[in-house]
Design a protein around this motif. Structure first.
Motif, short mmCIF file in Angstrom:
data_model
loop_
_atom_site.label_atom_id
_atom_site.label_comp_id
_atom_site.label_asym_id
_atom_site.label_seq_id
_atom_site.Cartn_x
_atom_site.Cartn_y
_atom_site.Cartn_z
N VAL A 168 7.12 11.94 -4.47
CA VAL A 168 7.75 10.68 -4.11
C VAL A 168 6.67 9.66 -3.77
O VAL A 168 5.83 9.90 -2.93
CB VAL A 168 8.68 10.87 -2.89
CG1 VAL A 168 9.33 9.56 -2.53
CG2 VAL A 168 9.72 11.93 -3.18
N GLY A 169 6.68 8.55 -4.44
CA GLY A 169 5.75 7.49 -4.12
C GLY A 169 6.34 6.60 -3.06
O GLY A 169 7.45 6.09 -3.23
N LEU A 170 5.64 6.41 -1.99
CA LEU A 170 6.19 5.62 -0.89
C LEU A 170 5.30 4.44 -0.61
O LEU A 170 4.11 4.49 -0.77
CB LEU A 170 6.27 6.48 0.38
CG LEU A 170 7.16 7.72 0.27
CD1 LEU A 170 7.03 8.54 1.53
CD2 LEU A 170 8.58 7.33 0.04
N LEU A 171 5.91 3.40 -0.20
CA LEU A 171 5.15 2.23 0.17
C LEU A 171 5.17 2.03 1.66
O LEU A 171 6.23 2.02 2.27
CB LEU A 171 5.72 1.01 -0.55
CG LEU A 171 4.56 0.14 -0.95
CD1 LEU A 171 4.28 0.29 -2.41
CD2 LEU A 171 4.75 -1.26 -0.56
N VAL A 194 0.89 -1.15 0.00
CA VAL A 194 0.00 0.00 0.00
C VAL A 194 0.92 1.20 0.00
O VAL A 194 1.85 1.27 0.79
CB VAL A 194 -0.87 -0.01 1.26
CG1 VAL A 194 -1.50 1.33 1.48
CG2 VAL A 194 -1.92 -1.09 1.16
N ALA A 195 0.69 2.07 -0.91
CA ALA A 195 1.66 3.15 -1.07
C ALA A 195 1.07 4.50 -0.67
O ALA A 195 -0.11 4.65 -0.49
CB ALA A 195 2.10 3.20 -2.51
N MET A 196 1.93 5.44 -0.49
CA MET A 196 1.46 6.80 -0.22
C MET A 196 2.38 7.80 -0.89
O MET A 196 3.52 7.54 -1.16
CB MET A 196 1.41 7.05 1.28
CG MET A 196 2.74 6.97 1.97
SD MET A 196 2.59 7.33 3.72
CE MET A 196 2.36 9.09 3.69
N LEU A 211 -3.42 8.57 -9.22
CA LEU A 211 -1.98 8.25 -9.31
C LEU A 211 -1.67 6.92 -8.63
O LEU A 211 -1.01 6.04 -9.19
CB LEU A 211 -1.16 9.37 -8.66
CG LEU A 211 -0.79 10.59 -9.51
CD1 LEU A 211 -1.99 11.19 -10.23
CD2 LEU A 211 -0.13 11.66 -8.65
N GLU A 212 -2.12 6.81 -7.38
CA GLU A 212 -1.79 5.60 -6.61
C GLU A 212 -2.65 4.42 -7.05
O GLU A 212 -2.20 3.28 -7.06
CB GLU A 212 -1.95 5.86 -5.12
CG GLU A 212 -1.01 6.94 -4.59
CD GLU A 212 0.45 6.69 -4.94
OE1 GLU A 212 0.87 5.52 -4.99
OE2 GLU A 212 1.17 7.68 -5.20
N GLY A 213 -3.91 4.72 -7.40
CA GLY A 213 -4.79 3.64 -7.86
C GLY A 213 -4.25 3.00 -9.12
O GLY A 213 -4.24 1.77 -9.26
N ARG A 218 6.85 -2.99 -9.39
CA ARG A 218 5.95 -2.60 -10.48
C ARG A 218 5.20 -1.32 -10.14
O ARG A 218 4.97 -0.48 -11.01
CB ARG A 218 4.98 -3.75 -10.79
CG ARG A 218 5.70 -4.93 -11.41
CD ARG A 218 4.76 -6.09 -11.76
NE ARG A 218 5.54 -7.18 -12.32
CZ ARG A 218 5.03 -8.15 -13.07
NH1 ARG A 218 3.74 -8.16 -13.36
NH2 ARG A 218 5.80 -9.10 -13.53
N HIS A 219 4.82 -1.18 -8.88
CA HIS A 219 4.14 0.05 -8.44
C HIS A 219 5.05 1.26 -8.67
O HIS A 219 4.65 2.25 -9.29
CB HIS A 219 3.76 -0.07 -6.96
CG HIS A 219 3.11 1.14 -6.39
ND1 HIS A 219 1.78 1.20 -6.01
CD2 HIS A 219 3.60 2.38 -6.13
CE1 HIS A 219 1.50 2.40 -5.55
NE2 HIS A 219 2.59 3.15 -5.60
N GLU A 220 6.28 1.16 -8.19
CA GLU A 220 7.19 2.32 -8.32
C GLU A 220 7.57 2.57 -9.77
O GLU A 220 7.72 3.71 -10.19
CB GLU A 220 8.44 2.09 -7.47
CG GLU A 220 8.18 2.01 -5.97
CD GLU A 220 7.53 3.27 -5.41
OE1 GLU A 220 7.64 4.35 -6.03
OE2 GLU A 220 6.88 3.16 -4.36
N THR A 222 5.71 2.11 -12.29
CA THR A 222 4.58 2.80 -12.90
C THR A 222 4.71 4.31 -12.68
O THR A 222 4.48 5.10 -13.60
CB THR A 222 3.24 2.30 -12.30
OG1 THR A 222 3.18 0.88 -12.43
CG2 THR A 222 2.05 2.93 -13.00
N HIS A 223 5.09 4.70 -11.47
CA HIS A 223 5.30 6.14 -11.22
C HIS A 223 6.41 6.68 -12.12
O HIS A 223 6.30 7.80 -12.63
CB HIS A 223 5.69 6.37 -9.75
CG HIS A 223 4.55 6.20 -8.78
ND1 HIS A 223 3.28 6.68 -9.01
CD2 HIS A 223 4.51 5.62 -7.55
CE1 HIS A 223 2.50 6.39 -7.98
NE2 HIS A 223 3.22 5.75 -7.07
N VAL A 224 7.46 5.90 -12.31
CA VAL A 224 8.57 6.33 -13.17
C VAL A 224 8.05 6.54 -14.60
O VAL A 224 8.32 7.57 -15.24
CB VAL A 224 9.71 5.30 -13.14
CG1 VAL A 224 10.73 5.57 -14.25
CG2 VAL A 224 10.40 5.30 -11.78
ZN LIG Z 1 2.84 5.19 -5.24
#
Ligand SMILES: [Zn+2]
Length: 338
Positions: free
Chosen positions: A37-40, A26-28, A223-225, A202-204, A206-208
């Motif tokens: 910054v996407g954080l998990l 679950v990221a934030m 974004l996070e979804g 894969r989550h991170e 995707t942000h890249v």
């Molecule tokens: Zn994220």
């Protein structure tokens, strides 16, 4: 205790732990030094060490060229070298590109797991998002909290719950960010199974990939979804494992009244908000299709939004109003959580 019941208990424990690990994925989003910054988030409870399991599953990738002339390595070398000897892996990723994984010898297991996963993760991102991104990445595994923070340009150590983040250098609108990196925390590999690491990567990634089309301050439900949707896509993860909180609440008739607000993506409510965000994207892909989901991302992520602008975009992309969209999403959720 008989051997059989002991085995049963271990199986139950493993199954519970596997369920828990999906909660961890679950990221934030946090704003650090002005960069998105996407954080998990990884909850704190002590989890059993998974290193032994990873050791047995991690394939040895052998000695790979040190990529000494790669400018991306030069970029992080000054930060990571004081923390010890470097381990570098060069992995072929999409469109003839090469990706780079950098860390230290004590993180070799995580480095090998990530090296094994990076090619398929890049393909997974391109498969949904399209080829219009670098299709390569710099992935760094930190070995100390101070190194993790420095790689993310944070001025203090990050919360222990943060397992990974991605960061980009500032870039001009209409261009691709010149430098982006995905950074894993020192204990990400101890807290996550290889499956969890794959999903997080894969989550991170995707942000890249989407960064050039994403504006700081755009709605995190999108974004996070989207990052969560892509991370779990094609992995055969069950609804209740990806969104256990949403499932539990829906079973008691508690359905979300609105799209999760940006504030819900930090602190304690973040777990629920990230799960809800995933369900929104899964709903769009299911009721419409994935091209519509990608279109929606491109439109919603392109600027900051308010309910009126979201309504406009939903009408243009999905030919529905915001109110109808939420009603349809709620109706879609109920039977899936049953
Ligand atoms: Zn994220």
């Amino acid at each position: 205790m008989s051997e059989r019941s002991s085995v049963g208990q271990v199986r139950a424990w493993l199954s519970a732990r596997r369920r828990f690990q999906f909660v961890l994925t679950v990221a934030m989003v946090m704003l650090l030094t002005g960069t998105c910054v996407g954080l998990l988030m990884v909850p704190n409870p002590v989890l059993p060490k998974l290193r032994a399991a990873q050791q047995s599953r991690a394939e040895s990738l052998g000695q790979v060229a040190a990529a000494d002339d790669d400018p991306r390595l030069a970029q992080v070398r000054r930060t990571v070298e004081p923390f010890g000897q470097l381990v570098t892996r060069v992995v072929p990723t999409g469109a003839g590109q090469e990706s780079l994984i950098v860390g230290h010898p004590d993180q070799r297991i995580e480095i090998d797991v990530l090296a094994r996963e990076l090619g398929a993760a890049t393909t997974a991102v391109t498969d949904l998002w399209g080829p219009d991104w670098a299709q390569s990445a710099l992935v760094v595994v930190a070995s100390a909290p101070a190194e993790f923070a420095t790689l993310l340009r944070a001025t203090t150590d990050l919360p222990a719950e943060v397992a990974a983040a991605s960061i980009a250098d500032p870039f001009a609108p209409g261009t691709r960010p010149a430098a982006q990196r995905v950074v894993f925390s020192p204990d990400a590999g101890r807290r996550l199974s290889p499956d969890g690491l794959r999903t997080l990567l894969r989550h991170e990634l995707t942000h890249v990939a989407t960064r050039a089309q994403t504006v700081d301050g755009a709605p995190p439900w999108m974004l996070e979804g989207f990052a969560e949707y892509l991370a779990h896509r094609g992995q055969d993860h069950r609804f209740g494992d990806i969104a256990p909180t949403v499932t539990t609440r829906a079973r008691t008739g508690e359905l979300p009244a609105d799209l999760p607000a940006a504030a819900a993506f930090t602190g304690k409510p973040a777990v629920l908000a990230y799960e809800q965000a995933w369900t929104i994207c899964a709903f769009v892909a299911d009721k419409y299709d994935e091209p519509h989901l990608v279109d929606l991302y491109r439109r919603i992520a392109a600027s900051t939004q308010d309910p009126a602008s979201e309504d406009r975009i939903l009408q243009e992309v999905l030919h529905t109003t915001r109110a109808e969209f939420i009603a349809d999403w709620r109706a879609w959720l109920s039977p899936r959580a049953a």
